[in-house]
Motif scaffolding. Structure first.
Motif, PDB file in Angstrom:
ATOM      1  N   GLU A   1       0.802  -1.144  -0.050  1.00  0.00           N
ATOM      2  CA  GLU A   1       0.097   0.012   0.108  1.00  0.00           C
ATOM      3  C   GLU A   1       0.753   1.424   0.028  1.00  0.00           C
ATOM      4  OE1 GLU A   1      -3.308   0.235  -0.196  1.00  0.00           O
ATOM      5  OE2 GLU A   1      -3.683  -2.008  -0.057  1.00  0.00           O
ATOM      6  N   PRO A   2       1.639   1.402  -1.136  1.00  0.00           N
ATOM      7  CA  PRO A   2       2.740   2.775  -0.845  1.00  0.00           C
ATOM      8  C   PRO A   2       2.068   3.903  -0.734  1.00  0.00           C
ATOM      9  CG  PRO A   2       2.525   1.595  -3.211  1.00  0.00           C
ATOM     10  CD  PRO A   2       1.775   0.449  -2.216  1.00  0.00           C
ATOM     11  N   GLU A   3       0.911   4.038  -1.717  1.00  0.00           N
ATOM     12  CA  GLU A   3       0.210   5.380  -1.718  1.00  0.00           C
ATOM     13  C   GLU A   3      -0.590   5.681  -0.376  1.00  0.00           C
ATOM     14  OE1 GLU A   3      -2.459   5.557  -4.914  1.00  0.00           O
ATOM     15  OE2 GLU A   3      -1.001   4.935  -6.349  1.00  0.00           O
ATOM     16  N   LEU A   4      -1.082   4.809   0.370  1.00  0.00           N
ATOM     17  CA  LEU A   4      -1.721   4.835   1.375  1.00  0.00           C
ATOM     18  C   LEU A   4      -0.556   5.305   2.741  1.00  0.00           C
ATOM     19  CD1 LEU A   4      -4.086   4.963   3.702  1.00  0.00           C
ATOM     20  CD2 LEU A   4      -3.654   2.560   3.713  1.00  0.00           C
ATOM     21  N   VAL A   5       0.509   4.574   2.327  1.00  0.00           N
ATOM     22  CA  VAL A   5       1.609   4.824   3.733  1.00  0.00           C
ATOM     23  C   VAL A   5       2.428   6.349   3.335  1.00  0.00           C
ATOM     24  CG1 VAL A   5       4.231   4.140   3.973  1.00  0.00           C
ATOM     25  CG2 VAL A   5       2.127   2.397   3.950  1.00  0.00           C
ATOM     26  N   ASP A   6       2.336   6.536   2.109  1.00  0.00           N
ATOM     27  CA  ASP A   6       3.009   7.854   1.635  1.00  0.00           C
ATOM     28  C   ASP A   6       1.948   9.063   2.382  1.00  0.00           C
ATOM     29  OD1 ASP A   6       4.718   9.774   0.287  1.00  0.00           O
ATOM     30  OD2 ASP A   6       3.062  10.004  -0.956  1.00  0.00           O
ATOM     31  N   THR A   7       0.331   8.594   2.220  1.00  0.00           N
ATOM     32  CA  THR A   7      -0.190   9.684   2.620  1.00  0.00           C
ATOM     33  C   THR A   7      -0.384   9.803   3.977  1.00  0.00           C
ATOM     34  OG1 THR A   7      -1.802   9.390   0.930  1.00  0.00           O
ATOM     35  CG2 THR A   7      -2.946  10.197   2.828  1.00  0.00           C
ATOM     36  N   ILE A   8      -0.092   8.846   4.667  1.00  0.00           N
ATOM     37  CA  ILE A   8      -0.278   8.833   6.280  1.00  0.00           C
ATOM     38  C   ILE A   8       1.235   9.702   6.751  1.00  0.00           C
ATOM     39  CG2 ILE A   8       0.204   7.279   8.385  1.00  0.00           C
ATOM     40  CD1 ILE A   8      -1.451   5.219   6.793  1.00  0.00           C
ATOM     41  N   GLU A   9       2.319   9.103   6.005  1.00  0.00           N
ATOM     42  CA  GLU A   9       3.443  10.100   6.360  1.00  0.00           C
ATOM     43  C   GLU A   9       3.514  11.658   6.132  1.00  0.00           C
ATOM     44  OE1 GLU A   9       6.251   9.248   7.835  1.00  0.00           O
ATOM     45  OE2 GLU A   9       7.032   7.326   7.532  1.00  0.00           O
ATOM     46  N   LYS A  10       2.529  11.788   5.174  1.00  0.00           N
ATOM     47  CA  LYS A  10       2.414  13.349   4.661  1.00  0.00           C
ATOM     48  C   LYS A  10       1.542  14.017   5.748  1.00  0.00           C
ATOM     49  CE  LYS A  10       3.544  13.009  -0.358  1.00  0.00           C
ATOM     50  NZ  LYS A  10       2.716  13.154  -1.647  1.00  0.00           N
ATOM     51  N   LEU A  11       0.536  13.429   5.853  1.00  0.00           N
ATOM     52  CA  LEU A  11      -0.286  13.808   7.052  1.00  0.00           C
ATOM     53  C   LEU A  11       0.318  13.823   8.298  1.00  0.00           C
ATOM     54  CD1 LEU A  11      -3.857  11.835   6.052  1.00  0.00           C
ATOM     55  CD2 LEU A  11      -3.227  14.347   5.676  1.00  0.00           C
ATOM     56  N   LYS A  12       1.049  13.001   8.767  1.00  0.00           N
ATOM     57  CA  LYS A  12       1.913  12.947  10.077  1.00  0.00           C
ATOM     58  C   LYS A  12       2.487  14.247  10.058  1.00  0.00           C
ATOM     59  CE  LYS A  12       5.515  10.769  10.699  1.00  0.00           C
ATOM     60  NZ  LYS A  12       6.576   9.787  10.981  1.00  0.00           N
TER      61      LYS A  12
ATOM     62  N   ASP B   1       4.940   6.850  15.320  1.00  0.00           N
ATOM     63  CA  ASP B   1       5.862   7.400  14.243  1.00  0.00           C
ATOM     64  C   ASP B   1       5.563   6.862  13.079  1.00  0.00           C
ATOM     65  OD1 ASP B   1       7.040   9.680  15.810  1.00  0.00           O
ATOM     66  OD2 ASP B   1       8.370   8.213  16.830  1.00  0.00           O
ATOM     67  N   SER B   2       5.464   5.385  13.278  1.00  0.00           N
ATOM     68  CA  SER B   2       5.579   4.295  11.917  1.00  0.00           C
ATOM     69  C   SER B   2       4.060   4.533  11.155  1.00  0.00           C
ATOM     70  CB  SER B   2       5.883   3.165  12.408  1.00  0.00           C
ATOM     71  OG  SER B   2       4.732   2.307  12.916  1.00  0.00           O
ATOM     72  N   PRO B   3       4.050   4.445  10.067  1.00  0.00           N
ATOM     73  CA  PRO B   3       2.891   4.535   9.522  1.00  0.00           C
ATOM     74  C   PRO B   3       1.900   3.283  10.026  1.00  0.00           C
ATOM     75  CG  PRO B   3       4.576   4.986   7.818  1.00  0.00           C
ATOM     76  CD  PRO B   3       5.245   4.464   9.074  1.00  0.00           C
ATOM     77  N   LEU B   4       2.529   2.313  10.194  1.00  0.00           N
ATOM     78  CA  LEU B   4       1.661   1.031  10.436  1.00  0.00           C
ATOM     79  C   LEU B   4       1.205   1.356  11.951  1.00  0.00           C
ATOM     80  CD1 LEU B   4       0.466  -1.672   9.793  1.00  0.00           C
ATOM     81  CD2 LEU B   4       2.436  -2.654  10.717  1.00  0.00           C
ATOM     82  N   ASP B   5       2.011   1.750  12.848  1.00  0.00           N
ATOM     83  CA  ASP B   5       1.272   2.052  14.207  1.00  0.00           C
ATOM     84  C   ASP B   5       0.173   3.174  14.186  1.00  0.00           C
ATOM     85  OD1 ASP B   5       2.769   0.236  15.630  1.00  0.00           O
ATOM     86  OD2 ASP B   5       4.437   1.499  15.963  1.00  0.00           O
ATOM     87  N   ILE B   6       0.630   4.225  13.251  1.00  0.00           N
ATOM     88  CA  ILE B   6      -0.469   5.136  13.455  1.00  0.00           C
ATOM     89  C   ILE B   6      -1.776   4.690  12.881  1.00  0.00           C
ATOM     90  CG2 ILE B   6      -1.019   7.353  12.073  1.00  0.00           C
ATOM     91  CD1 ILE B   6       1.726   8.014  12.089  1.00  0.00           C
ATOM     92  N   PHE B   7      -1.615   3.894  11.592  1.00  0.00           N
ATOM     93  CA  PHE B   7      -3.067   3.687  10.932  1.00  0.00           C
ATOM     94  C   PHE B   7      -3.640   2.413  11.906  1.00  0.00           C
ATOM     95  CE2 PHE B   7      -5.458   0.721   7.984  1.00  0.00           C
ATOM     96  CZ  PHE B   7      -6.176   1.739   7.385  1.00  0.00           C
ATOM     97  N   MET B   8      -2.740   1.468  12.572  1.00  0.00           N
ATOM     98  CA  MET B   8      -3.529   0.875  13.660  1.00  0.00           C
ATOM     99  C   MET B   8      -4.316   1.555  14.564  1.00  0.00           C
ATOM    100  SD  MET B   8      -2.026  -2.353  16.107  1.00  0.00           S
ATOM    101  CE  MET B   8      -1.483  -1.417  17.415  1.00  0.00           C
ATOM    102  N   HIS B   9      -3.912   2.438  15.127  1.00  0.00           N
ATOM    103  CA  HIS B   9      -4.601   3.202  16.190  1.00  0.00           C
ATOM    104  C   HIS B   9      -5.648   4.117  15.563  1.00  0.00           C
ATOM    105  CE1 HIS B   9      -1.085   1.662  18.551  1.00  0.00           C
ATOM    106  NE2 HIS B   9      -1.903   1.879  19.612  1.00  0.00           N
TER     107      HIS B   9
END
Length: 368
Positions: free
Chosen positions: A52-63, A97-105
């Motif tokens: 999911e590169p686009e989703l991960v990139d979006t999460i990083e940008k939103l962070k 900090d990590s996209p996965l931890d952010i998304f899980m929460h």
């Protein structure tokens, strides 16, 4: 379990420290794209980035967008210091900090709008071995809510609030706590107070401090603490049975609508007073207030026929005034039950345009 997670469910004594958001350890989620990720897998972070590169990139940008905006950070910290299930769990962008931890929460309190939760592991919480319980009845709701800060400071584990209508309903139960009987019912309110400990000496200290405080208040009836589990069960049956009893007693053809809000504890007295004024102004004569006063979190229940111009106009007016009241106190329009249909139109108002757009960008990225 999926609903518990998707609502950030919490309980009578957990506050914000031990809710779902703070006890979840891992999940297996399924994205609308079909991607399945088990966050406990040692390679989960890399799988998420690869699939999911686009989703991960979006999460990083939103962070970065959130963290680089001081106003956004201040708004998030203020609202998530209280119980809060309005919109997405934006505190994830600050807490992890990590996209996965952010998304899980972010999945916590997402109400099923980002991904399907297939499995979950949560950390369990120790149940204290010893408890002492009482019900304190105050002459007014205002008196009860203004005693809360002192009781909170005394380390009370639970402070459950019930208004006069709640007491009236509680008197109809098969097993009735004696503290709510023996007086003519007017505008009284009750607090179910409980202290928890693992050592008998510690429990005695809490109980003595609580008893001393209660003697300083103008109570309707004496409030004696008890470690008797039967007495505690009566008290909790009174508190927990309110919603079902009031809903069952409503007139045929009406709907029971339950809302829950949270405000800073020091503003709870004025907020409850304001709610009662709104009930009177909009003729919701059977409205009931109860809830987790220790967290500044109360539930209120109104019954009505939510149909026809007159009833819908009345409800819309009440709702707008209630939103003004809660947000004016720096509170949250939903505390535990998920945003829901009624409060969804007010997410933008609670957080402002910038953070609303962050939520919208997240939703588009996860589930366009």
């Amino acid at each position: 379990m999926g609903g518990v997670i998707a609502n950030n469910s919490s309980g009578m004594a957990c506050g914000t420290e031990f809710n779902t958001y703070n006890t979840i350890e891992s999940v297996t989620f399924v994205l609308p794209s079909g991607t399945v990720i088990d966050t406990a897998h040692p390679d989960a972070e890399a799988q998420f980035a690869r699939q999911e590169p686009e989703l991960v990139d979006t999460i990083e940008k939103l962070k970065r967008r959130v963290r680089d905006n001081k106003e956004s950070v201040d708004i998030i910290e203020r609202h998530f210091a209280l119980k809060n299930t309005m919109g997405y769990s934006l505190n994830s962008f600050l807490d992890y900090d990590s996209p996965l931890d952010i998304f899980m929460h972010l999945l916590v309190a997402s109400e099923g709008t980002l991904a399907f939760i297939a499995e979950a592991v949560l950390r369990t919480i120790e149940v204290p071995k010893l408890k002492t319980t009482t019900i304190a009845v105050y002459p007014t709701l205002d008196a009860a809510t203004r005693s809360l800060p002192a009781l909170f400071e005394s380390k009370a584990a639970t402070l459950e609030l019930m208004d006069s209508r709640s007491i009236k309903v509680g008197r109809t139960f098969d097993s009735v706590p004696e503290q709510i009987t023996g007086f003519e019912l007017g505008g009284q309110a009750a607090l179910l107070i409980e202290y928890h400990a693992n050592e008998a000496e510690q429990l005695r200290e809490y109980e003595q401090a609580g008893s001393k405080l209660l003697r300083e208040f103008d109570l309707q009836t004496p409030a004696q603490f008890s470690t008797d589990p039967i007495e505690a069960a009566k008290a909790w049956a009174f508190r927990k049975g309110l919603y079902a009893q009031v809903a069952e007693a409503r007139p045929s053809g009406t709907t029971a609508l339950l809302e829950d809000i949270a405000v800073p504890v020091e503003d709870l007295a004025d907020t409850c007073g304001g709610l009662q004024q709104l009930f009177d102004a909009y003729r919701y004569d059977d409205a009931v207030i109860f809830g987790h006063a220790k967290d500044g979190n109360i539930h209120f229940l109104i019954t009505d026929r939510f149909e026809g111009d007159e009833n819908l106009t009345r409800y819309d007016g009440f709702n707008e005034d209630m939103v003004d009241l809660v947000l004016g106190a720096g509170g949250n329009l939903k505390a535990e039950h998920g945003t829901g249909r009624v409060m969804a139109p007010y997410v933008r108002r609670q957080y402002g345009e910038e953070l609303y757009e962050v939520m919208a960008a997240l939703k588009r990225a996860a589930d366009p």
